[in-house]
Enzyme design. Sequence first.
Site, mmCIF file in Angstrom:
data_model
loop_
_atom_site.group_PDB
_atom_site.id
_atom_site.type_symbol
_atom_site.label_atom_id
_atom_site.label_comp_id
_atom_site.label_asym_id
_atom_site.label_seq_id
_atom_site.Cartn_x
_atom_site.Cartn_y
_atom_site.Cartn_z
ATOM 1 C CE1 TYR A 7 -3.375 2.875 0.659
ATOM 2 C CE2 TYR A 7 -1.918 3.471 2.471
ATOM 3 C CZ TYR A 7 -2.976 3.773 1.632
ATOM 4 O OH TYR A 7 -3.607 4.986 1.756
ATOM 5 C CE LYS A 28 -2.364 5.559 -2.390
ATOM 6 N NZ LYS A 28 -3.522 6.348 -2.877
#
Length: 345
Positions: free
Chosen positions: A190, A194
Amino acid sequence: MSLKLQASDIPKDLSGKVAIVTGAKSGLGYQTTYLLARAGCTVYLAGRGEAALKDTIIRLTTEYAELSSDHLHALECDLSSTATAVASARSFPSDRLDILIANAGIALQNDTETSPEGWEKHFQTNHLGHFAFITELLPKIESTAETYGSARVVVVASEAHKFISGIDFEAIRKPVVPGLQGLVGCMKRYAQSKLANIMFAQELDRRLKAKGQEKVFVAAIDPGQFILPLGAIATNLGGTGEQLGYPEFIGKAVRSFGRLTMFSDREGAMTQTLVATAPQVVEQKLSGQYFTPSLTWLGRWDYSKPDELKPHASDVAVQKKLWDVSQAAINDALKAAGMSLQNAS
């Protein structure tokens, strides 16, 4: 960097402007859509399931009587596959596009499968899908900027990018290990997606400026929300806790607690909405910046501001490599789907 963007900096009249908000069915996207539409902006809610998108429009106009359904439109958009992301962009019916907010995302998905084109799913949905969607729409964005003076692309990233040191170009082709043992790896994937969001925004800004296009303003932002192992608190990024071995009701309880102690969806939507609309962004030529929220002593949203990036997020060589890898992935996916290739920007 003393600029403070406050709620009052969102223009009261955005009539005539056209925006796309991905992930608009709930959370930050839902509130961003409201903030734009209440000022008269025409907003295309981009997400999966036309019926669900139309239901969202009904919910918005029911919850907020000042909104007109004439300004809200459904745009089928599936970011889980590169080819479908391009197809979604090609289905956008308007020639004008003033604002594109890449808000959709997933988090904490311990999935043993990759995307249809073989990419780790956080990377696919959060970065690659948006990369394909945005670059396909760039001609309309640039045309709008030339005709109406400016246009903006806002990519929703996260402070989670600080938890890793760079992009692992091998890991983005592998699924996450399932279960609790894969939690750390899942959080890293994750965070990596980002970081990719930030790098994409920076490289896109650099490429636009290199060809003399200074009327399209690109920025990455952190909304100020927090992700816990039991799922996203208020961004509805997915992850109920079940995929990590916890009962769903525990994840729901954590979300409810988080809504009391952390940002509301409206507060979380402020930074991306301000960067997409506030006149200071254009007046001060703040393209290529990274914006974050500033908090009150109680931990609530106070204002949004430009912020400094860590050196690893500003690595130009890695940004260029990420762009090349992403563009090659799009070309491969389009060829496999029998679709025409993009015009490289």
